[in-house]
Motif scaffolding. Structure first.
Motif, PDB file in Angstrom:
ATOM      1  N   HIS A  98       0.842  -1.200   0.000  1.00 33.07           N
ATOM      2  CA  HIS A  98       0.000   0.000   0.000  1.00 33.07           C
ATOM      3  C   HIS A  98       0.872   1.243   0.000  1.00 33.07           C
ATOM      4  N   THR A  99       1.891   1.212   0.873  1.00 37.88           N
ATOM      5  CA  THR A  99       2.868   2.298   0.921  1.00 37.88           C
ATOM      6  C   THR A  99       3.533   2.437  -0.438  1.00 37.88           C
ATOM      7  N   TYR A 100       3.930   1.289  -0.980  1.00 38.79           N
ATOM      8  CA  TYR A 100       4.586   1.246  -2.286  1.00 38.79           C
ATOM      9  C   TYR A 100       3.727   1.934  -3.340  1.00 38.79           C
ATOM     10  N   ASN A 101       2.460   1.590  -3.371  1.00 43.36           N
ATOM     11  CA  ASN A 101       1.589   2.125  -4.400  1.00 43.36           C
ATOM     12  C   ASN A 101       1.467   3.634  -4.362  1.00 43.36           C
ATOM     13  N   THR A 102       1.255   4.181  -3.189  1.00 39.31           N
ATOM     14  CA  THR A 102       1.037   5.617  -3.149  1.00 39.31           C
ATOM     15  C   THR A 102       2.335   6.389  -3.333  1.00 39.31           C
ATOM     16  N   LEU A 103       3.436   5.864  -2.777  1.00 40.29           N
ATOM     17  CA  LEU A 103       4.707   6.562  -2.976  1.00 40.29           C
ATOM     18  C   LEU A 103       5.071   6.576  -4.461  1.00 40.29           C
ATOM     19  N   LYS A 104       4.777   5.464  -5.116  1.00 42.75           N
ATOM     20  CA  LYS A 104       5.152   5.343  -6.525  1.00 42.75           C
ATOM     21  C   LYS A 104       4.256   6.178  -7.424  1.00 42.75           C
ATOM     22  N   ASN A 105       2.959   6.162  -7.146  1.00 44.54           N
ATOM     23  CA  ASN A 105       2.016   6.742  -8.100  1.00 44.54           C
ATOM     24  C   ASN A 105       1.404   8.073  -7.697  1.00 44.54           C
ATOM     25  N   GLU A 106       1.418   8.357  -6.395  1.00 44.28           N
ATOM     26  CA  GLU A 106       0.665   9.540  -5.960  1.00 44.28           C
ATOM     27  C   GLU A 106       1.508  10.584  -5.251  1.00 44.28           C
ATOM     28  N   TYR A 107       2.766  10.306  -5.032  1.00 45.37           N
ATOM     29  CA  TYR A 107       3.629  11.305  -4.422  1.00 45.37           C
ATOM     30  C   TYR A 107       4.372  12.054  -5.527  1.00 45.37           C
ATOM     31  N   GLU A 108       4.614  13.328  -5.289  1.00 49.34           N
ATOM     32  CA  GLU A 108       5.361  14.094  -6.277  1.00 49.34           C
ATOM     33  C   GLU A 108       6.772  14.305  -5.775  1.00 49.34           C
ATOM     34  N   TRP A 109       7.717  14.085  -6.651  1.00 45.81           N
ATOM     35  CA  TRP A 109       9.098  14.147  -6.214  1.00 45.81           C
ATOM     36  C   TRP A 109       9.808  15.404  -6.701  1.00 45.81           C
ATOM     37  N   ASP A 110       9.037  16.309  -7.307  1.00 45.55           N
ATOM     38  CA  ASP A 110       9.591  17.615  -7.668  1.00 45.55           C
ATOM     39  C   ASP A 110      10.823  17.512  -8.540  1.00 45.55           C
ATOM     40  N   GLY A 111      10.768  16.665  -9.543  1.00 45.44           N
ATOM     41  CA  GLY A 111      11.903  16.569 -10.439  1.00 45.44           C
ATOM     42  C   GLY A 111      13.016  15.678  -9.928  1.00 45.44           C
ATOM     43  N   ARG A 112      12.936  15.309  -8.656  1.00 45.06           N
ATOM     44  CA  ARG A 112      13.983  14.448  -8.096  1.00 45.06           C
ATOM     45  C   ARG A 112      13.781  13.033  -8.623  1.00 45.06           C
ATOM     46  N   ALA A 113      14.863  12.393  -8.998  1.00 47.21           N
ATOM     47  CA  ALA A 113      14.718  11.038  -9.558  1.00 47.21           C
ATOM     48  C   ALA A 113      14.687  10.028  -8.424  1.00 47.21           C
ATOM     49  N   VAL A 114      13.501   9.583  -8.067  1.00 45.59           N
ATOM     50  CA  VAL A 114      13.388   8.610  -6.977  1.00 45.59           C
ATOM     51  C   VAL A 114      12.726   7.357  -7.516  1.00 45.59           C
ATOM     52  N   VAL A 115      13.364   6.229  -7.257  1.00 50.46           N
ATOM     53  CA  VAL A 115      12.791   4.956  -7.687  1.00 50.46           C
ATOM     54  C   VAL A 115      12.164   4.298  -6.471  1.00 50.46           C
ATOM     55  N   VAL A 116      10.916   3.880  -6.592  1.00 47.27           N
ATOM     56  CA  VAL A 116      10.234   3.216  -5.483  1.00 47.27           C
ATOM     57  C   VAL A 116      10.146   1.731  -5.790  1.00 47.27           C
ATOM     58  N   GLU A 117      10.615   0.908  -4.851  1.00 45.45           N
ATOM     59  CA  GLU A 117      10.593  -0.535  -5.076  1.00 45.45           C
ATOM     60  C   GLU A 117      10.036  -1.262  -3.875  1.00 45.45           C
ATOM     61  N   HIS A 118       9.515  -2.438  -4.165  1.00 47.44           N
ATOM     62  CA  HIS A 118       9.092  -3.307  -3.077  1.00 47.44           C
ATOM     63  C   HIS A 118      10.269  -4.173  -2.656  1.00 47.44           C
ATOM     64  N   PHE A 119      10.272  -4.567  -1.415  1.00 47.69           N
ATOM     65  CA  PHE A 119      11.315  -5.432  -0.854  1.00 47.69           C
ATOM     66  C   PHE A 119      11.614  -6.611  -1.782  1.00 47.69           C
ATOM     67  N   ALA A 120      10.582  -7.213  -2.353  1.00 54.10           N
ATOM     68  CA  ALA A 120      10.795  -8.375  -3.216  1.00 54.10           C
ATOM     69  C   ALA A 120      11.645  -8.024  -4.427  1.00 54.10           C
ATOM     70  N   GLU A 121      11.426  -6.824  -4.983  1.00 53.34           N
ATOM     71  CA  GLU A 121      12.185  -6.425  -6.163  1.00 53.34           C
ATOM     72  C   GLU A 121      13.660  -6.223  -5.802  1.00 53.34           C
ATOM     73  N   VAL A 122      13.883  -5.621  -4.654  1.00 53.84           N
ATOM     74  CA  VAL A 122      15.265  -5.361  -4.228  1.00 53.84           C
ATOM     75  C   VAL A 122      15.996  -6.679  -3.976  1.00 53.84           C
ATOM     76  N   ILE A 123      15.340  -7.601  -3.308  1.00 57.17           N
ATOM     77  CA  ILE A 123      15.977  -8.877  -2.984  1.00 57.17           C
ATOM     78  C   ILE A 123      16.172  -9.724  -4.236  1.00 57.17           C
ATOM     79  N   ASP A 124      15.212  -9.637  -5.143  1.00 56.07           N
ATOM     80  CA  ASP A 124      15.330 -10.355  -6.416  1.00 56.07           C
ATOM     81  C   ASP A 124      16.619  -9.934  -7.114  1.00 56.07           C
TER      82      ASP A 124
END
Lengths: 670, 322, 256
Positions: A503-529
């Motif tokens: 849930h956190t992942y979804n909103t940070l990825k899709n609904e937060y604005e990063w003001d031009g900052r390049a931020v990648v949002v990942e789930h734990f599974a993606e990082v461990i993969d």
């Protein structure tokens, strides 16, 4: 001097066109009561959708039997359209022959074959409706469905019959070889005298035309309006990421009256064909709550018509009272029940399943916004919202204790407010505070460290990311939380965000604005993969047989299906899929703020049904793997209710990876 | 100035409440610490039948008036004030209850005396009386010297044993004429509303599984029911549980609910705040389950554990073989 | 009908409370103050009465810390006026006695038919604001109220006793009522409305007429209760604890 036929056909056509047109006009007038929508850009993508979903009927094949049947009915409709034009033309001007379309042999062959296919499809449809009686049709207009199937059957049979008889009588526009099936039908009646055949042909022709015109008049009033609107509905579908909700059409008020929805939402309701696919996959419906996504849309459509008429009419006298009575009906309360609005878990199964791209979740959220704005909350929800507003978490715990879970670790996690790190681990409410999720959070901390991920926490500055707050309808609180989190994060140095909470992942990825900052949002599974693949995390084989439950906000919403499975395979687990997996995974029931509300379902809870689904897999699985702290809470509870604790263990992905990584990262056996 | 300690007795529905005797016990302790006499103040229409039970006091000061038959806050305040003035009290003890709390501050204000609320004990030190009180839901203990020359205190329910406030002696009763102004009181007592009948009488049950906010969800009541069934007892709850409608009011243990004295009191997810603990003046065996090691429940319980209530309940039911 | 709702701010019980070793009293430096729970019920009851009978609801608070958000929320919920009473040393905490005096001074001169406030607050050490305020106003006080009905200038209330017993008492207005529970739980008002109130509404500020702390409490010392002072703690997993409990129960013959 026009013949009697021409006059009758002409008059019927005029009447039918008027009736049809008047209804279309009324629908447009009603839609104009709605709020603005758009802008609609990215036409290439939109056209691709139309090709795939309308011409290709792609989504329909998720239900293969009826999907195939509908494919043929749709293409039958398209390819046989010229025959209707021909029939009308002939009626108005005897001897009329539609250039090319009525005379091109190969087309006639295709039409002949497809008419037969449609007949079979319709018979299958009737069998399905009348004999099989699937649950998804519960609540739909059953009689209309059967009637229209009979209409189509009649149109097909009269077409084949008319063509066949014309072949016999020599009045066909193409050679018999091009209409083998019609010709075959004709042969059945070849025994009659030419005079009789002519009469039968006329009867069939008039029936054909009559049914077509009647169908035309009935079309806009019922579920078959989708015939007209569906292409537009797909063309104008929302192209934003699924995980990003649209803002309220009215701002702070939400939707309290139907005309506060956008016209685009209203178009959705006109396009609903009442197929019930949404209802079939809805966990709230399965749990016996008052919600059916299909019935919701049907109610909205019906109410729009009713209220639209009342709003646009100038009624005096006795009619005035009736008009007032209609206008007094409350959208939530009289038309749709409050419990139905609160029952939705926002799992997106309905929106994913709908072949016409009708949106169900968005109107529900809009209605929730309206309820909260007018002071109508669900019993327990207010407590959670007050807690979120005051402490930034829904569990009534102090925000200062948010990072208390870290004291159980034997190492210190970086405070990203004070020192830079490559990755910010945004932990989330349940992972931080819930005792059930504690072990999984600790396991994740150890695993990330073992995988040499340079990560830090916001500690006390972290607040609930707001995903479910938004979906519960408290838009203002979502904005407040987002603003606080963003302010805290803006002072920190990191380039990626990881979380174990979808849930956190979804909103940070899709609904937060990063003001031009390049931020990648990942789930734990993606990082461990990635870490396992790159060799920065060494794991041994656990050799277990497990099943994996796709979290709604990781799978359906954001398309992450493979990463967790790769991780499981990498740690030596055999993954056995449940019947409902991937984008058909059954929601645990906690999303959309439901975990903060009272259970109202009369049936078995979806989480319990899911446990049974897992327990009855072959080969037998020992472990039910989740990748979400709320799933963990719901399923650990469900496994007890289902009394399957001895059969199957509920584990978080992090816990299994921790076990596989060994060397002190293993969580102590509690 | 006789420097007496006055305890204002509490009568509900024509009976002296248990708390009156707790307050008398407290009064005895305070009188001992200060070297004073102890007086019991009784307000009512006809105090004679009840006054005899107040033998722990050296005397009873009675104010009789028809308006005092049932608790009328305005009338009782006038009457209490006149009695306490007549006594020349050094300290005035009220029960920290629905009736006592209506009077304490009014009497204090009229006497120009401070209030020490939520007391649970009195001791002597260097010829002074010291009080022990609680605040912040029992999370903070407050101690101090009893202020002078006059002071009003409220005593928390159940903090001392009621037996210590009872005596076989029959105290002398001195009647004080009702004060002027009783007739012009603007408050009227209209009647009693009985609690709903039906359901189990939890005060007669031997085994109680009591749930509080720590069980988190209504659904978890079922776990408590299963456990209670396995133990042969019933489920009760603290105020938040009843307020949310998860259990009927007949199952409320606490200040506004019932007082219970079971053989086994299993407090699950209950913090042990004073209002609740008032409802369990005694239990043969009390076990508290709360994730907060500092929760006040562990002061009253014999045994405790800090594991999660929601996990413990089914584990316990299973361990009982059910 | 004009209703005044005094709101007291108390330490948040959700937090760990600490004792300041130098003063021997509650460490207020990191304390978070929240509105007293029963005062929120009082406000809710006031709003319900306003909806039924019309009139105004005025919320009053002493500026003991961050009170603005609560006052704006009260306005967003439906209160007509919010009054913040300011004073130099209020942030160090005000006892109930002093608070009643300050509030009385602030509201006398304003029309007031009814005062609703919580029957008690978490940190009441020297009395209860409602009862003390009633004394100063010279009006009747009834506490532990769970139901209020207004008819003309009379209030008929339900007073709660232990064991589910209730009494019906009637009094004449003006009066002060100590609320134990509102008819309905305090309503939730959406954040957007609170934000809007913060932008468009005003909190009236009034300097407090402060008599200071009227009494001294000699040798006042506070302490935290010792963790698990009396209970013998059982360690282990829920399963292990369960086994230990069963053993205890068997020992005492409470289970077979």
């Amino acid at each position: 001097m026009p013949s009697a036929t021409s006059i009758i056909v002409g008059a019927s056509l005029a009447v039918a066109a008027l009736v049809f047109g008047a209804q279309i006009y009324e629908c447009i007038r009603h839609m104009r009561l709605g709020r603005p929508a758009g802008p609609f850009g990215n036409w290439p993508a939109r056209l691709r959708c139309v090709v795939l979903l309308v011409l290709g009927q792609a989504l329909l094949f998720r239900f293969p039997g009826t999907g195939t049947a509908h494919f043929f009915i749709f293409w039958g409709f398209v390819l046989l359209l010229p025959t209707i034009v021909q029939a009308i033309g002939e009626g108005l001007a005897p001897g009329f022959v539609l250039p090319f379309f009525a005379t091109f042999g190969p087309l006639a062959l295709l039409q002949d074959l497809i008419a037969a296919a449609v007949t079979v499809a319709v018979l299958y449809g009737l069998y399905y409706r009348l004999i099989v009686r699937p649950r998804r049709y519960e609540g739909s207009h059953h009689a209309e469905g059967v009637l229209v199937l009979c209409f189509i059957l009649t149109i097909m049979l009269t077409l084949l019959g008319t063509n066949g008889l014309r072949q016999n009588l020599g009045t066909a526009h193409v050679a018999a070889g091009w209409q083998p099936l019609s010709a075959g039908a004709g042969r059945l009646l070849a025994g009659l005298s030419p005079g009789a055949q002519h009469i039968v042909e006329r009867v069939l022709w008039w029936t054909h035309l009559g049914v077509v015109l009647v169908f035309l008049m009935l079309l806009p009033g019922g579920k078959h309006f989708h015939v007209v609107t569906s292409a537009f509905n797909v063309l104008l579908r929302r192209l934003e990421p699924r995980g990003r909700l649209a803002p309220s059409p009215t701002g702070a008020e939400g939707v309290q009256n139907i005309e506060q929805f956008t016209w685009r939402q209203m178009l959705d309701w006109y396009s609903c064909s009442e197929c019930g696919r949404c209802q079939d996959v809805c966990p709230a419906y399965a749990a016996g709550t008052e919600l059916s996504p299909k019935v919701l849309i049907m109610s909205l459509r019906r109410h729009l018509r009713e209220r639209g008429r009342a709003l646009l009419s100038r009624a005096d006298g006795r009619r005035h009272e009736q008009r007032q009575a209609v206008l007094a009906r409350r959208l939530v309360g009289d038309v749709i029940s409050e419990p139905a609005v609160w029952a939705c878990t926002t799992c997106h199964a309905c929106d994913t399943e709908c072949p016409l791209c009708v949106e169900h979740v968005q109107p529900i959220v809009d209605l929730r916004r309206g309820l909260l704005a007018s002071g109508r909350t669900e019993t327990r929800l207010s407590t959670a919202l007050e807690s979120l507003r005051r402490y930034g978490n829904s569990l009534g715990k102090s925000d200062r204790q948010r990072a208390r879970w870290t004291t159980a670790l034997d190492f210190r996690i970086k405070d990203i407010r004070r020192e830079p790190a490559e990755v910010l681990w945004f932990v989330g409410d349940y992972a931080s505070y819930s005792p059930t999720a504690a072990e999984a959070t600790l396991a994740a901390a150890r695993v990330l460290r073992a995988a040499q991920v340079d990560y830090g926490l916001l500690y006390d500055a972290e607040r609930n990311a707001g995903n479910d707050v938004r979906r519960a309808g408290e838009e203002g609180l979502f904005e407040l939380l987002r603003q606080k989190n963003t302010a805290a994060m803006s002072k920190c140095s990191f380039s990626r965000i990881v979380t174990t909470d979808p849930h956190t992942y979804n909103t940070l990825k899709n609904e937060y604005e990063w003001d031009g900052r390049a931020v990648v949002v990942e789930h734990f599974a993606e990082v461990i993969d990635r870490a396992i693949a790159a060799g920065s995390l060494r794991v041994r084989r656990l050799d277990r047989v497990v099943t994996y439950h796709d979290p709604c906000y990781l799978g359906r919403y954001n398309g992450v299906y493979e990463a967790p499975r790769r991780v499981l395979r990498a740690i030596g687990c055999t993954v056995v899929e449940m019947p409902r997996s991937g984008d058909r995974a059954l929601c645990c029931g906690a999303g959309g703020g439901r975990i903060w509300m009272e259970e109202t379902g009369t049936g078995e809870r979806p989480a319990v049904a899911r446990m049974r689904e897992a327990a009855s897999l072959a080969p037998k699985v020992s472990c039910f793997v989740v990748a979400c702290p709320k799933d963990l809470t719901m399923y650990r509870d469900a496994v007890k209710t289902a009394q399957l604790e001895d059969a199957i263990a509920v584990k978080d992905l992090a816990e299994l990876v921790a076990e596989a990584a060994g060397d002190g990262t293993e969580a102590p056996r509690a | 100035m006789s420097g007496e300690i006055c305890v204002v007795a509490e009568v509900v529905r024509g009976e002296l409440t248990e708390q009156t005797f707790v307050s008398l016990a407290a009064g005895r302790k305070l009188a001992g610490a200060l070297g004073c006499r102890l007086a019991a103040v009784m307000l009512g229409a006809d105090v004679a039948p009840l006054a005899a039970a107040l033998g722990a006091a050296d005397r009873v000061l009675a104010v009789e008036h028809p308006l005092l038959a049932d608790f009328n806050p305005e009338a009782a305040l006038l009457a209490a004030e006149s009695a306490v003035r007549a006594a020349g009290a050094r300290a005035c003890i009220f029960c920290h209850t629905a009736s006592g709390m209506d009077l304490a501050c009014g009497v204090a204000h009229r006497l120009g005396a401070p209030v020490v609320a939520c007391c649970r004990d009195f001791t002597a030190a260097d010829g002074q009386a010291r009080y022990v009180a609680v605040t912040c839901g029992g999370k903070i203990i407050v101690e101090g010297t009893l202020p002078g020359p006059v002071c009003v205190v409220t005593v928390m329910p159940g903090v001392l044993r009621a037996e210590q406030g009872r005596s076989d002696r029959t105290p002398p009763v001195e009647r004080i004429s009702p004060p002027a102004g009783m007739e012009s009181v603007r408050t009227k007592f209209r009647g009693w509303i009985d609690p709903p009948a039906g359901d189990v009488d939890i005060s007669r049950q031997n085994i109680l599984v009591s749930v509080g906010r720590g069980i988190q969800k209504k659904e978890n009541i079922a776990l408590a029911e299963r456990l209670a069934a396995a133990l042969g007892g019933v489920v009760t709850g603290s105020r938040p549980i009843i307020d949310q409608g998860w259990l009927p009011p007949t199952r409320l243990v606490g200040k506004s609910g019932k007082q219970v004295r079971p053989r086994l009191y299993l407090a699950v997810g209950i913090s042990g705040a004073p209002e609740h603990m008032e409802g369990v003046p005694a239990a043969e065996l009390m076990i508290g389950i709360n994730t907060d090691a500092r929760a006040p429940i562990f002061d009253a319980a014999h045994y405790g554990a800090t594991c999660d209530a929601v996990q413990l309940m089914p584990a316990l039911a299973a361990a009982l073989g059910k | 009908m004009n209703i005044v709702v005094p709101i007291k701010f108390v330490p948040d019980p959700v937090e760990d409370l600490q004792i300041d070793p130098s003063s021997g009293l509650l460490d207020r430096s990191f304390l978070r103050l929240i509105p007293s729970e029963l005062d929120e019920h009082a406000l809710e009851q006031a709003l319900i009465l306003k909806e039924r009978h019309g009139g105004t609801v005025t919320v009053v608070a002493c500026d003991t810390g961050d009170v603005d958000e609560t006052l704006f929320t009260a306005l967003a919920r439906g209160a007509d006026r919010a009054v913040k009473i300011t004073g130099d040393d209020f942030q160090q905490g005000i006892g109930s006695r002093r608070m009643a005096a300050i509030i009385h001074a602030a509201i006398s001169g304003e029309p007031c038919d009814l005062v609703l406030t919580g029957t008690q607050a978490l940190d009441d050490m020297d009395g209860f604001v409602g009862a003390l305020l009633a004394e100063r106003m010279g009006v009747p006080y009834i506490g532990y109220v769970t139901k209020v009905e207004i008819a003309g200038n009379k209030a008929a209330v339900r007073k709660e006793y232990p064991g589910g017993l209730n009494a019906e008492i009637e009094t004449a207005l003006p009066a002060v009522l100590g609320i134990q529970a509102a008819e309905k739980p305090p309503r939730y008002v959406v954040t957007a409305k609170v934000m809007e109130a913060m932008k468009s509404r005003r909190i009236d500020e009034k300097p407090g007429e402060d008599p200071g702390e009227p009494f001294t409490f000699p040798d006042l010392r506070m302490a935290l209760p010792e963790p698990a002072r009396r209970a013998e703690m059982l360690d282990g997993s829920p399963a292990q604890v369960a086994q230990k409990i069963v053993a205890l129960l068997r020992e005492r013959g409470l289970v077979g």
